[in-house]
Design a protein around this motif. Structure first.
Motif, mmCIF file in Angstrom:
data_model
loop_
_atom_site.group_PDB
_atom_site.id
_atom_site.type_symbol
_atom_site.label_atom_id
_atom_site.label_comp_id
_atom_site.label_asym_id
_atom_site.label_seq_id
_atom_site.Cartn_x
_atom_site.Cartn_y
_atom_site.Cartn_z
ATOM 1 N N VAL A 1 3.897 11.550 -29.049
ATOM 2 C CA VAL A 1 3.002 10.408 -29.070
ATOM 3 C C VAL A 1 2.752 9.936 -27.653
ATOM 4 C CG1 VAL A 1 2.670 8.063 -29.894
ATOM 5 C CG2 VAL A 1 3.776 9.749 -31.355
ATOM 6 N N SER A 2 1.503 9.830 -27.299
ATOM 7 C CA SER A 2 1.152 9.371 -25.968
ATOM 8 C C SER A 2 0.122 8.275 -26.109
ATOM 9 C CB SER A 2 0.571 10.542 -25.173
ATOM 10 O OG SER A 2 -0.236 10.036 -24.134
ATOM 11 N N SER A 3 0.148 7.298 -25.268
ATOM 12 C CA SER A 3 -0.857 6.244 -25.376
ATOM 13 C C SER A 3 -1.829 6.329 -24.208
ATOM 14 C CB SER A 3 -0.177 4.876 -25.415
ATOM 15 O OG SER A 3 0.620 4.751 -24.262
ATOM 16 N N ASN A 4 -1.821 7.471 -23.546
ATOM 17 C CA ASN A 4 -2.724 7.642 -22.432
ATOM 18 C C ASN A 4 -4.032 8.262 -22.925
ATOM 19 O OD1 ASN A 4 -4.023 8.182 -20.099
ATOM 20 N ND2 ASN A 4 -2.677 9.882 -19.500
ATOM 21 N N TYR A 5 -5.103 7.480 -22.878
ATOM 22 C CA TYR A 5 -6.361 7.974 -23.437
ATOM 23 C C TYR A 5 -7.465 8.033 -22.396
ATOM 24 C CZ TYR A 5 -4.151 7.454 -27.966
ATOM 25 O OH TYR A 5 -3.321 7.573 -29.031
ATOM 26 N N GLU A 6 -7.089 7.990 -21.113
ATOM 27 C CA GLU A 6 -8.107 7.891 -20.068
ATOM 28 C C GLU A 6 -9.159 8.978 -20.133
ATOM 29 O OE1 GLU A 6 -6.060 7.683 -16.336
ATOM 30 O OE2 GLU A 6 -5.207 5.731 -16.916
ATOM 31 N N ASP A 7 -8.742 10.171 -20.567
ATOM 32 C CA ASP A 7 -9.659 11.309 -20.534
ATOM 33 C C ASP A 7 -10.248 11.636 -21.911
ATOM 34 O OD1 ASP A 7 -7.254 11.914 -21.577
ATOM 35 O OD2 ASP A 7 -6.973 13.804 -20.522
ATOM 36 N N ARG B 1 -13.479 5.264 -25.995
ATOM 37 C CA ARG B 1 -12.488 5.878 -25.115
ATOM 38 C C ARG B 1 -11.063 5.913 -25.645
ATOM 39 N NH1 ARG B 1 -14.404 6.989 -20.159
ATOM 40 N NH2 ARG B 1 -12.695 8.453 -20.272
ATOM 41 N N SER B 2 -10.829 5.386 -26.846
ATOM 42 C CA SER B 2 -9.475 5.461 -27.403
ATOM 43 C C SER B 2 -9.521 5.171 -28.896
ATOM 44 C CB SER B 2 -8.555 4.437 -26.721
ATOM 45 O OG SER B 2 -8.950 3.133 -27.115
ATOM 46 N N PRO B 3 -8.493 5.562 -29.615
ATOM 47 C CA PRO B 3 -8.444 5.236 -31.053
ATOM 48 C C PRO B 3 -8.504 3.729 -31.286
ATOM 49 C CG PRO B 3 -6.823 6.919 -30.535
ATOM 50 C CD PRO B 3 -7.379 6.442 -29.218
ATOM 51 N N ILE C 1 -6.165 13.946 -31.243
ATOM 52 C CA ILE C 1 -6.019 13.939 -29.778
ATOM 53 C C ILE C 1 -4.700 14.611 -29.392
ATOM 54 C CG2 ILE C 1 -5.670 12.439 -27.769
ATOM 55 C CD1 ILE C 1 -7.619 10.449 -29.255
ATOM 56 N N GLN C 2 -3.665 14.279 -30.133
ATOM 57 C CA GLN C 2 -2.360 14.868 -29.856
ATOM 58 C C GLN C 2 -2.384 16.374 -30.056
ATOM 59 O OE1 GLN C 2 0.461 14.507 -28.027
ATOM 60 N NE2 GLN C 2 -0.541 12.535 -28.026
ATOM 61 N N ARG C 3 -3.087 16.796 -31.114
ATOM 62 C CA ARG C 3 -3.193 18.239 -31.392
ATOM 63 C C ARG C 3 -3.858 18.955 -30.219
ATOM 64 N NH1 ARG C 3 -6.555 22.147 -32.918
ATOM 65 N NH2 ARG C 3 -8.329 20.739 -32.658
ATOM 66 N N GLN C 4 -4.941 18.346 -29.736
ATOM 67 C CA GLN C 4 -5.663 18.956 -28.619
ATOM 68 C C GLN C 4 -4.793 18.988 -27.364
ATOM 69 O OE1 GLN C 4 -9.638 17.435 -28.060
ATOM 70 N NE2 GLN C 4 -10.199 17.684 -30.201
ATOM 71 N N ARG C 5 -4.098 17.862 -27.117
ATOM 72 C CA ARG C 5 -3.232 17.803 -25.929
ATOM 73 C C ARG C 5 -2.141 18.850 -25.989
ATOM 74 N NH1 ARG C 5 -4.851 13.880 -22.962
ATOM 75 N NH2 ARG C 5 -5.005 11.718 -23.653
ATOM 76 N N ASN C 6 -1.546 18.993 -27.160
ATOM 77 C CA ASN C 6 -0.446 19.955 -27.279
ATOM 78 C C ASN C 6 -0.923 21.376 -27.031
ATOM 79 O OD1 ASN C 6 1.140 17.812 -27.815
ATOM 80 N ND2 ASN C 6 1.474 18.276 -29.976
ATOM 81 N N ILE D 1 -11.378 16.070 -25.113
ATOM 82 C CA ILE D 1 -10.681 15.671 -23.891
ATOM 83 C C ILE D 1 -11.555 16.173 -22.755
ATOM 84 C CG2 ILE D 1 -8.597 16.071 -22.510
ATOM 85 C CD1 ILE D 1 -7.115 16.169 -25.249
ATOM 86 N N LYS D 2 -11.825 15.301 -21.828
ATOM 87 C CA LYS D 2 -12.779 15.588 -20.756
ATOM 88 C C LYS D 2 -12.622 16.996 -20.206
ATOM 89 C CE LYS D 2 -14.643 11.718 -18.442
ATOM 90 N NZ LYS D 2 -14.328 10.534 -17.659
ATOM 91 N N GLY D 3 -13.753 17.710 -20.138
ATOM 92 C CA GLY D 3 -13.712 19.053 -19.566
ATOM 93 C C GLY D 3 -13.408 20.135 -20.580
#
Lengths: 493, 494
Positions: free
Chosen positions: B6-12, B177-179, B240-245, B215-217
């Protein structure tokens, strides 16, 4: 004279005056059908019992002095793509085998429920109205009553042959690119394609919905006028119908045409037109001149694009209109249900649609696809506008356009089976009218040396059915060949 | 397998939403006169040849739907197009009886119902405008019923009652920009929909969301079928988490369509880009073009009720509420109406009571509604009951503490005096009774009494004990005065 030899308006008079009963009429009509149907195959389904019951009910009402509607039990053939409640409606296709619509088309409510017509049977047609010969019916072809080796035209071939042979005095067809006028021309009867939006399409199974229109087929212009008065008019169930007053067509037929100007389009007399057709049509134009109408030459610079434009639009629309047939909810399904949903859909559609329908669905899906849409569909819409403008320019100079209906007389069964393009070109003089949405009437104007009828086309301005029926009526009287029934025989050549 | 971190960083993160709202306040469907209120009905009982797509049937536009869409477009500040037509969106599926959906399209020569527009949200106290791309009308497909998860159900049942019900689709620009922003966006949208009276979003299935997430890019995925506003935040976080992982493991993201499985709370892949459906959009010519003239728009505008943002400003002005209070209050139109009915019914109410009334609504009553999963009109509480409650408190008949215990009965419609009678919880102001209780507490708690010598706050503990003995009925002010007096008398405090 036998009852089947009379015009519809004469039969109505006979019933009105109690000279005959409706039951007698319907009985004799079935006698005629039973005697000739083996040779003609005009019908997909006959409903004798139902029709006779209805006749008895109407007779009873008449005897009690109750109203039975303006048509007094008039027997009709109805093309098999106009929905009648609880009566099979197959569109000449296997995929709709066993389908009984739960509702009536608006024209059926008006003709049958309100005005007392009786449907004696559902007439044969090219599958989903795709064709110009009625060879594409899954129930087999209809035969031309003037020469049984020839096609009756299409797609409303059954509606043409049943009227030409006296099986029914009138019928209903539908016209997308000539499907009423072509069989009217080949069978030597009267056929009208009304203005797009004049007759409700509610309950007409769509082939190409921006072009389709229901219209009557009859043996004389007067009968067509009677039917049009009933079926024309605004319908809240069809948003494309227009709320314009319906004329008293039957009362306007004898108006003099001496102040009229008729446009003769030179391109409609070009290459591919049979000489005999050309001569008879010119002869008819001379008759109109003798009635006082003036003729001028008009021009259709975009006529050569009409066929590709028509087929692009019709096939695109058809690919979408026919998407609903998957056998899941109604009609018939493949016997093999293995595989997933899409496999069953595909199998059902491959097995149950005929080859011409499949060809048009595939081509239409292609022309609507990403990357081709602009190149084909959008371009076709643009050319459609140009063709419309051609008509508008011509009709600004004249009251109606006169020309042949078909470039040839009826061709032989199987003649074009392997050459669909050649067959498509038969629509060259009819399909531009649908692209423009105008009304057009076809009446017989003579016979070629093989004794095959030749059709004369009168194209009017929007909602000017009154004018083209008027011209047609006077010409018909002048030519005086309309009483002749088809002989139902082999041509011998 | 690596778990979901779990991350709360949604800048991108870039999110765009497509929100489908059923116009549940329309009596009939979009193209036929069948009853649109299908919930709770026998399956396949709200049908006719048109919504079943039977051969030969033709659609006829429901003009009220145009009016409803106009209302929403005006409320969202969208530009309504003056003429437009419908399109056919072609694809094969069992929920689509015609093989195409009648919708609108802003390409191929078509135009949406309205373009642009925006919704203002508040993120960490800052206002942000979320721009809209367009809104358009379309028909709802039939409802598919599965046993459990769609992936494991042994069958699919089709209920055509929903087929042809009017949907309005609101498409945002990809600027969320975020959930959390997505949640706030939907909160405001829900409020606007409620104010325009076009739909009751509390009904099951009245709102459905598709979300484009990237996610940007990197390539985006589209998550379909999020079946309620509440699920959106959850689905977005998961995706978002799925994509990040995947990125973390050095994998490449592919453009794909995914399905939100709300039973298992995961997204599952439906198809990748190369298998994307070509919808073959083209004009629906069974319907005539729709022309929307300025007069019509003006008429609708004149009848449009006050919108939540306007109301919030007015409430701040008229009732001296803070921006925070008024913005929360107006979010639910029913609550705000309840508020105004209540405070306006008593001429003597002033800023204190306005604030009190707002607090009761926003705190105890809202909490009760959340727990019961009900809206305020679904309960029996009336504004005059809350007025009465405040009056009882301010006249000293009950304490705030006691009042809080009245909430659930008040929400069931009981009058305040009835609750007091039933609970016997009238305020005790009789000084003799309070003195008796104070005496007992002093006797029973010598340690605390001793404490009072050095710690002035210890007296609160003694007062608390008196409140306990009297079940909260003793008037706290009188109790305090008497306790002071008695401790003074025995020399504990000077």
């Amino acid at each position: 004279m036998k009852l089947y030899e009379y015009m519809a308006y004469e039969l109505i008079e006979k019933i009105k005056s109690k000279e005959i009963t409706i039951e007698e009429l319907i009985y004799q009509i079935y006698e005629r059908i039973e005697k000739t149907e083996d040779k003609l195959h005009s019908f997909i389904h006959l409903s004798k019992e139902k029709a006779l019951n209805k006749a008895k009910q109407l007779d009873e009402k008449l005897n009690k002095g109750k109203p039975v509607g303006r048509l007094y039990g008039l027997p009709m053939g109805i093309k098999d793509l106009i929905c009648i409640k609880d009566s099979p409606t197959t569109c000449g296709s296997k995929i709709l085998e066993g389908y009984y619509p739960p509702y009536n088309a608006t024209v059926i409510n008006r003709l049958i429920e309100k005005e007392g017509a009786i449907c004696v049977g559902r007439t044969n047609m090219d599958e989903f109205a795709m064709g110009s010969s009625t060879e594409n019916s899954c129930y087999g072809p209809t035969y031309n009553p003037w020469d049984l080796e020839r096609v009756p035209g299409g797609s409303s071939g059954g509606s043409g042959s049943c009227v030409a042979s006296g099986q029914t005095p009138v019928s209903l067809g539908s016209d997308t690119g000539g499907s009423i006028r072509c069989p009217a021309s080949y069978c030597g009867v009267v056929g009208l394609k009304p203005t797009y939006g004049r007759v409700s399409r509610y309950g007409l199974v769509s082939y190409a919905n921006s072009l389709d229109q229901i219209g009557p087929i009859s043996r004389c212009v007067y009968d067509t006028a009677i039917l049009l008065e009933i079926i024309a008019g605004y319908d809240r169930l069809d948003s494309t119908t227009v709320d314009i007053k319906v004329d008293k067509y039957t009362e306007e037929l004898q108006n003099p045409i001496s102040k009229m100007t008729l446009g003769v389009p030179k391109e409609f007399f070009g290459e591919g037109l049979e000489k005999e057709v050309k001569n008879k049509v010119k002869g008819a134009i001379n008759k109109l001149n003798s009635l006082g109408a003036e003729t001028i030459e008009v021009s259709f610079p975009h006529l050569e694009y009409a066929i590709p434009t028509y087929y692009l639009i019709a096939m695109s629309e058809a690919s979408s209109n026919l998407a609903r047939y998957d056998g899941l909810r109604y009609g018939s399904m493949s016997g093999d249900l293995s595989g997933d949903l899409y496999e069953v859909f595909s199998r059902t559609r491959s097995e149950r649609f005929g080859s011409e329908v499949r060809r048009r669905i595939i081509l239409g899906s292609y022309t609507l696809s990403a990357g081709y849409y602009d190149m084909f569909y959008i371009k076709a819409l643009k050319v459609r506008t140009l063709i419309k403008n051609d008509f508008q320019n011509a009709l600004n100079q004249c009251d109606a356009i006169v020309c042949p209906t078909m470039p040839t007389t009826a061709f032989k069964i199987g003649e074009f089976v392997d050459d669909p393009l050649q067959m498509y070109f038969m629509d060259i003089l009819t399909c531009p009218v649908n692209l423009a949405g105008l009304p057009a009437l076809s009446i017989p104007c003579g016979f070629d040396t093989k004794d095959l009828p030749i059709g004369f086309q009168i194209i009017g301005n929007y909602f000017s059915e009154k004018i083209i029926l008027n011209i047609g009526y006077l010409l018909e009287k002048e030519l005086n060949i309309f009483r002749k029934l088809a002989p139902i025989k082999d041509g011998g050549n | 397998m690596e778990g979901i971190r779990v991350s709360s960083n949604y800048e991108d993160v870039i999110i765009g939403l497509e929100v489908h709202i059923q116009l549940t306040n329309l009596k009939t469907k979009l193209f036929c006169s069948c009853n649109a209120d299908y919930r709770g009905s026998e399956p396949n009982s709200h049908n006719c040849p048109i919504c079943l797509g039977l051969p030969g049937s033709l659609p006829v536009i429901n003009e009220r739907a145009i009016e409803f869409a106009t209302r929403l477009a005006l409320a969202l500040d969208s530009k309504i197009n003056d003429s437009m037509f419908f399109f056919r969106k072609n694809y094969f599926y069992v929920d689509l009886p015609k093989g195409f959906q009648i919708s609108q399209y802003n390409k191929a020569g078509g135009r949406a119902f309205a373009d642009r527009g925006n919704i203002t949200v508040k993120i960490n106290g800052n206002k942000k405008e979320i721009r809209l791309n367009r809104i358009h009308l379309e028909e709802d497909p039939a409802r598919l019923v599965h046993k459990g998860s769609i992936a494991t159900s042994p069958y699919t049942l089709v209920d055509y009652n929903r087929s042809g019900v009017c949907l309005i689709e609101i498409v945002s620009e990809p600027v969320i920009r975020s959930p959390e922003e997505a949640r706030e966006f939907l909160k405001q949208l829900r409020s606007i929909v409620q104010y325009t009276r076009i739909s009751n979003l509390d009904l099951t299935g009245a709102a459905r969301v598709d979300a484009n997430i990237s996610i940007k890019g990197h390539e985006r995925s589209e998550v379909k079928n999020i079946s309620s506003f509440k699920e959106v935040e959850r689905a977005l976080k998961w995706e978002i988490q799925r994509q990040r992982n995947l990125l973390k493991r050095g994998k490449k993201l592919t453009q794909e369509t995914r399905h939100w499985d709300d039973k298992r709370r995961i997204t599952i892949s439906l198809r990748t880009k190369e298998f994307e459906e070509d919808y073959r959009y083209f004009p629906e010519q069974d319907l005539v073009p729709i022309v929307i003239d300025k007069n019509f728009i003006q008429q609708v505008k004149d009848k449009l009720p006050e919108m939540p943002n306007e109301r919030s400003i007015r409430l701040q002005r008229d009732y001296n509420l803070s921006e925070f209070d008024s913005e929360n209050l107006v979010l639910d139109k029913d609550i705000a109406d309840f508020y105004e009915d209540g405070v306006n019914s008593v001429p003597s109410f002033g800023p204190n009571e306005y604030k009190q009334f707002c607090n009761w609504l926003m705190n105890d009553i809202s909490r009760h509604l959340n727990e019961q999963n009900k809206t305020i009109p679904e309960t029996k509480v009336q504004p005059k009951l809350v007025v009465d409650l405040i009056k009882h408190i301010n006249e000293g008949k009950i304490t705030t503490k006691i009042a809080k215990t009245f909430i659930s009965e008040m929400m069931n419609g009981s009058s305040i005096s009835k609750i007091i009678e039933k609970k016997g919880k009238k305020r005790i102001s009789n000084e003799e009774i309070i003195e008796g209780n104070c005496k007992e507490v002093i006797k029973e708690n010598p340690k605390i009494v001793e404490d009072c010598r050095k710690n002035p706050k210890a007296i609160e503990a003694l007062i608390g004990r008196v409140m306990g003995k009297t079940k909260g009925q003793a008037d706290p002010e009188i109790t305090r005065r008497i306790m002071f007096k008695m401790l003074k008398q025995i020399g504990i405090i000077i």
